[in-house]
Each structure stands twice: as C-alpha cells, then as structure tokens.
Motif scaffolding. Structure first.
Motif, mmCIF file in Angstrom:
data_model
loop_
_atom_site.group_PDB
_atom_site.id
_atom_site.type_symbol
_atom_site.label_atom_id
_atom_site.label_comp_id
_atom_site.label_asym_id
_atom_site.label_seq_id
_atom_site.Cartn_x
_atom_site.Cartn_y
_atom_site.Cartn_z
ATOM 1 N N PRO A 1 0.907 -1.220 -0.005
ATOM 2 C CA PRO A 1 -0.178 0.086 -0.013
ATOM 3 C C PRO A 1 0.851 1.236 -0.126
ATOM 4 O O PRO A 1 0.468 2.365 -0.751
ATOM 5 C CB PRO A 1 -0.600 -0.130 1.270
ATOM 6 N N GLU A 2 1.906 1.417 0.974
ATOM 7 C CA GLU A 2 2.682 2.467 0.781
ATOM 8 C C GLU A 2 3.855 2.638 -0.347
ATOM 9 O O GLU A 2 4.038 3.461 -0.836
ATOM 10 C CB GLU A 2 3.568 2.602 2.086
ATOM 11 N N MET A 3 4.457 1.354 -0.620
ATOM 12 C CA MET A 3 5.146 1.202 -1.828
ATOM 13 C C MET A 3 4.526 1.771 -3.244
ATOM 14 O O MET A 3 5.095 2.567 -3.880
ATOM 15 C CB MET A 3 5.760 -0.042 -1.979
ATOM 16 N N GLY A 4 3.292 1.215 -3.265
ATOM 17 C CA GLY A 4 2.558 1.541 -4.495
ATOM 18 C C GLY A 4 2.484 3.187 -4.574
ATOM 19 O O GLY A 4 2.606 3.732 -5.676
ATOM 20 N N LYS A 5 2.003 3.757 -3.388
ATOM 21 C CA LYS A 5 2.045 5.382 -3.427
ATOM 22 C C LYS A 5 3.186 6.057 -3.811
ATOM 23 O O LYS A 5 3.241 6.914 -4.432
ATOM 24 C CB LYS A 5 1.543 5.639 -2.088
ATOM 25 N N ASP A 6 4.385 5.370 -3.311
ATOM 26 C CA ASP A 6 5.667 6.166 -3.446
ATOM 27 C C ASP A 6 6.137 6.011 -4.723
ATOM 28 O O ASP A 6 6.513 6.855 -5.469
ATOM 29 C CB ASP A 6 6.622 5.457 -2.282
ATOM 30 N N LEU A 7 5.622 4.706 -5.490
ATOM 31 C CA LEU A 7 6.279 4.722 -6.830
ATOM 32 C C LEU A 7 5.446 4.938 -7.828
ATOM 33 O O LEU A 7 5.587 4.764 -9.142
ATOM 34 C CB LEU A 7 6.880 3.194 -6.816
ATOM 35 N N GLY A 8 4.081 5.293 -7.539
ATOM 36 C CA GLY A 8 3.137 5.782 -8.386
ATOM 37 C C GLY A 8 2.298 4.522 -9.377
ATOM 38 O O GLY A 8 1.879 4.559 -10.343
ATOM 39 N N LEU A 9 2.204 3.406 -8.454
ATOM 40 C CA LEU A 9 1.763 2.037 -8.961
ATOM 41 C C LEU A 9 0.640 1.731 -8.545
ATOM 42 O O LEU A 9 0.264 2.054 -7.352
ATOM 43 C CB LEU A 9 2.715 0.970 -8.875
ATOM 44 N N ASP A 10 -0.284 1.042 -9.335
ATOM 45 C CA ASP A 10 -1.830 0.567 -8.966
ATOM 46 C C ASP A 10 -1.756 -0.850 -8.791
ATOM 47 O O ASP A 10 -0.748 -1.752 -9.031
ATOM 48 C CB ASP A 10 -2.957 1.297 -9.714
ATOM 49 N N GLU A 11 -3.005 -1.366 -8.525
ATOM 50 C CA GLU A 11 -3.339 -2.937 -8.164
ATOM 51 C C GLU A 11 -2.970 -3.570 -9.645
ATOM 52 O O GLU A 11 -2.553 -4.987 -9.455
ATOM 53 C CB GLU A 11 -4.577 -3.220 -7.889
ATOM 54 N N SER A 12 -3.152 -3.112 -10.893
ATOM 55 C CA SER A 12 -3.093 -3.719 -11.869
ATOM 56 C C SER A 12 -1.403 -4.212 -12.199
ATOM 57 O O SER A 12 -0.716 -5.169 -12.508
ATOM 58 C CB SER A 12 -3.451 -3.020 -13.194
ATOM 59 N N ASP A 13 -0.617 -3.157 -11.746
ATOM 60 C CA ASP A 13 0.824 -3.362 -11.727
ATOM 61 C C ASP A 13 1.308 -4.412 -10.572
ATOM 62 O O ASP A 13 2.448 -5.165 -10.842
ATOM 63 C CB ASP A 13 1.669 -1.796 -11.081
ATOM 64 N N TYR A 14 0.782 -4.434 -9.376
ATOM 65 C CA TYR A 14 0.758 -5.060 -8.534
ATOM 66 C C TYR A 14 0.658 -6.735 -9.084
ATOM 67 O O TYR A 14 1.421 -7.838 -8.742
ATOM 68 C CB TYR A 14 -0.101 -5.017 -7.126
ATOM 69 N N ALA A 15 -0.277 -6.919 -9.662
ATOM 70 C CA ALA A 15 -0.832 -8.137 -10.477
ATOM 71 C C ALA A 15 0.293 -8.745 -11.437
ATOM 72 O O ALA A 15 0.558 -9.821 -11.522
ATOM 73 C CB ALA A 15 -2.081 -8.075 -11.017
ATOM 74 N N VAL A 16 0.796 -7.443 -12.199
ATOM 75 C CA VAL A 16 1.894 -7.939 -12.895
ATOM 76 C C VAL A 16 2.965 -8.476 -12.378
ATOM 77 O O VAL A 16 3.709 -9.567 -12.792
ATOM 78 C CB VAL A 16 2.429 -6.628 -13.937
ATOM 79 N N MET A 17 3.410 -7.993 -11.360
ATOM 80 C CA MET A 17 4.505 -8.431 -10.479
ATOM 81 C C MET A 17 4.387 -9.570 -9.931
ATOM 82 O O MET A 17 5.488 -10.404 -9.542
ATOM 83 C CB MET A 17 4.854 -7.385 -9.477
ATOM 84 N N LEU A 18 3.095 -9.979 -9.281
ATOM 85 C CA LEU A 18 2.897 -11.382 -8.706
ATOM 86 C C LEU A 18 2.879 -12.314 -9.740
ATOM 87 O O LEU A 18 3.603 -13.459 -9.827
ATOM 88 C CB LEU A 18 1.478 -11.291 -8.290
ATOM 89 N N ASN A 19 2.503 -11.975 -11.026
ATOM 90 C CA ASN A 19 2.516 -13.110 -12.047
ATOM 91 C C ASN A 19 3.958 -13.219 -12.681
ATOM 92 O O ASN A 19 4.560 -14.549 -12.645
ATOM 93 C CB ASN A 19 1.709 -12.851 -13.379
#
Length: 424
Positions: free
Chosen positions: A33-51
């Motif tokens: 939640p905090e990393m995403g805010k700092d780096l300007g990323l959203d949940e679709s980006d999170y899904a890419v990295m999980l995959n």
C-alpha cells in the motif's frame, strides 16, 4: 571435533532459511500500500509483478533442481539464498514498474530453490524412517515464516520505512550463509564432524544405484504419464485449488487496506492469525491422514482428508461472502484462518498422490507438471483480480468457493483408487 546429531543442525538451518524465504516474499504484499503510493503504481501493476514472480518461481523449481544435482546441496543453497537475498536488497533501489519487476523476477527464481534443495538434503542426511520428521521440520519453517513475517515486516516498516526494511531482511539471508558453510562442510560420508554412529545410521539404508555404471534410472515420459487418467486427477486438483492459497497470500494485505482501511502496522498485527490457521492445518492434515492409514487404505485416508479440507474451504468462503462487512474486519481474519486451515489440511495429501501413483523419476515428472499447472492457474487469477477488485472482491471469493469442490471432485472422479497405476 565431533558433533552429536549433526543432521539435526543441518535441517534446523534449512528450517531457518525457509523462515527467511517467507519473510522476504511476504514483505512485498504487506508494504505494497505504501510502496505503490511512493512509486505511483496501482493494483494492476501489483498483479503484473505477482505473475512475474510466479513465472520465475515455477521455472526456478525445475532449474534449481538441476543445479543442485550438478553442484550439490551445500553450494546449491548458497546460490539460491544469495540470489533471493540480493534481490530483496535491490527492492530498496527500485524506482518504478520496470526495475521492481526485474527484482521480483530474480526473487522468484532464487526462492524456488529452497524446496528441491530441502528434499535433496533430507535424502542425503536422514535415514528413511526419519525423513518424514525432517520434512516436517522444514514445512514448519514455511508455516512459521508466514506467521512471523507480517509482524516483523510491520515493525521494521514502522521504524525504518519500506526501502530500509528490504535491505535488512536481505542482509539476514546473506548472514545465514556463514553458519551454513561452517556446519555443512561436506556430505555425511566424508564430513569431519560426524560421529561414526550417525554416519552408519544415515548410510545403512541408503538406496543403492542398481543401474549399470554411468546409467541413471529412467522414468516414464510425459506422454506415457498423461495416458493415465489418474495423472489428470492430480493436475486438475492442483489447477483448481492453488488459487485459493495465493488469493489470500498475495491479495489479503491489499484487501484489508482497501476494504477496512488497515494501515501496514494493523495488517501486520492481525494477518498472522490467518496464517496460524494454515500452519495448524498442515500439521493436523498430515497427522490425520497418517492416523487413518492405521485402519484404512491409502485411498480412503487421502480422499477423506482432501474432502474434509475442501469442505472447510467452501464453508469458510461462504462465511466470508455472507458474514463479513465493513464493520467486522476481525471476523474476516478469523474466517480466513479456517479457509487456510482447510487448504493446508488438503494440499499436502494432494501433493503426495504423485508418489502413491508412480515411482522413481516419474514422481518428479508428475509433481513438476502439477506445479507448472498450478502456477498457470495462479497467473490467470492474478490477471483477473484487479479487474474484479475494481468493483468488489466478492466475485473473487465466489469463484474460489466454487473451485474448492471442483478440486475435490477431480480426485474422486478421475482417480478411481489411489494406488500404483498399472503400467502397460
């Protein structure tokens, strides 16, 4: 110098490596939640990295197994933990999606080696009768890591921030290499610290190679294995059940943040309760299946245990769908512990079926295929979750609730009897 019970020191170090493994992989989800805010990323980006993690993790299991066969478990573990620990450190220097994706890929590749390495090491260091105990200690490390990680990560984040936290946990892994190289100097046959009694215990029932010199035992080809519908039962069960675990491991921190407004500290203070349920399930499921085998066949014991686990998953997910709302987040935490208990109660027996059906190298082939199929289903889920979660997580819970009985049905319908298949 002689060390009594040297093999137990070796497996304890592997257990510790497994705890570190889970801390490193869990840190990403807890702090996202905090990393995403700092780096300007959203949940679709999170899904890419999980995959990306899942793809390299799946490939890493096969490749690291080959590596361990070539260079041995002593150096093999060093390579694995150095790769994943440095990857963890490099998370601190990520500046966006591209750099973060690269370090996640290397993390998955490195962490995958922990599993084939542990199995191979247990075969080297333990007599047949004690290998189940050794594997239990190793599995306890996985469960313990899941319990410890959220609390530890939340504490470190609260004091140092997410970038420094990644450096600290990466450094812990690198420090592990020191006692490993000191204690595990060589194989038990030639280790200078091993007692004569322990060496005889380890080597007395070691399976000897019956092949001609220079030849290795040959397993069935993939085509021949897939000619048996029992194999498809294993593959289908893993495909259906695997997303259940990874939905909560990968997405629960984000769900708690978006649905209940949990901070990173609150996530760390509560999420461990759910993982504790999974830890209990892995132990109780293995014990219960073994207990049934005292009076029942392997077929009855496995199918009964898998069916109970599937029922617990299904009922738990119904509880999440109908009982959880924005006013009772702890109800969600407790019910998830039931779901994860059911998953671990069942999954150990599903994974074991490969060795109930086949022998020798064929077991690894089927187990490897099942792992690949499981990874594919998780990748599909991770791709769909951001689309679903943009509206509500409820459809995702409904889908995986359906997957649980489908996994059980795959075993019951496609595997008439869990026993060695008749090869033709």
């Amino acid at each position: 110098m002689k060390v009594k019970g040297l093999r137990w020191w070796v497996i304890l170090l592997i257990c510790l490596a497994t705890v570190i493994n889970y801390i490193d992989r869990t840190a990403f989800g807890v702090m996202w939640p905090e990393m995403g805010k700092d780096l300007g990323l959203d949940e679709s980006d999170y899904a890419v990295m999980l995959n990306i993690f899942m793809i390299t993790y799946a490939g890493g299991k096969f490749l690291s197994g080959k590596l361990y066969d070539e260079i041995g478990t002593r150096l093999g573990f060093v390579v694995s933990i150095v790769v994943w620990s440095l990857s963890s450190v490099f998370h601190a220097f990520a500046g966006g999606l591209a750099s973060l994706t690269i370090v996640r890929a290397f993390l998955g590749f490195g962490e995958a080696g922990n599993w084939p390495g542990a199995v191979k090491s247990n075969g080297e260091w333990f007599p047949i009768k004690q290998r189940a105990i050794a594997q239990g200690i190793f599995n306890a490390g996985a469960s313990l890591g899941s319990v410890i990680a959220p609390v530890l990560i939340a504490y470190l984040y609260g004091h140092f921030g997410w970038r420094t936290t990644f450096i600290i946990i990466g450094a812990i892994g690198l420090l592990w290499v020191i006692p490993w190289l000191i204690v595990n100097k060589a194989k038990p046959e030639v280790h200078p610290w091993i007692t004569d009694e322990e060496k005889k215990l380890i080597l007395k029932d070691r399976i000897e190679d019956t092949c001609a010199p220079g030849e290795k035992p040959k397993g069935l080809s993939v085509v021949k294995i897939l000619k048996h519908k029992e194999s498809w039962g294993v593959l289908a069960a893993r495909f259906f059940i695997e997303p259940i675990w990874w939905l909560f491991v990968g997405w629960m921190p984000l769900y708690l943040n978006s649905e209940f407004g949990f901070s990173i500290e609150e996530i760390g203070a509560t999420i461990w309760i759910s993982y504790l349920g999974g830890m209990a399930g892995s132990i109780v499921g293995g014990w219960y299946s073994g207990k049934l085998m005292e009076t029942k066949t392997v077929d009855v014991a496995r199918k009964t245990t898998i069916s109970i686990g599937g029922a617990l998953i299904f009922l738990g997910l119904l509880g999440i769908i109908f009982l959880v709302n924005e006013n009772n987040p702890m109800t969600f935490i407790y019910i998830v512990s039931v779901v994860l208990f059911g998953f671990q109660f069942a999954i150990g027996n599903i994974q074991t079926i490969s060795s109930d059906l086949f022998s020798g190298p064929s077991v690894g082939t089927l187990a490897g295929l099942a792992g690949t199929v499981a990874a594919v289903s998780v990748i599909i889920m991770n791709t769909l979750i951001p689309l679903i979660a943009s509206v509500s997580y409820t459809p995702a819970f409904i889908v995986i609730a359906i997957l649980a009985p489908m996994a059980v049905a795959s075993i019951l319908l496609l595997i008439k009897k869990i026993e060695p298949v008749k090869l033709t």
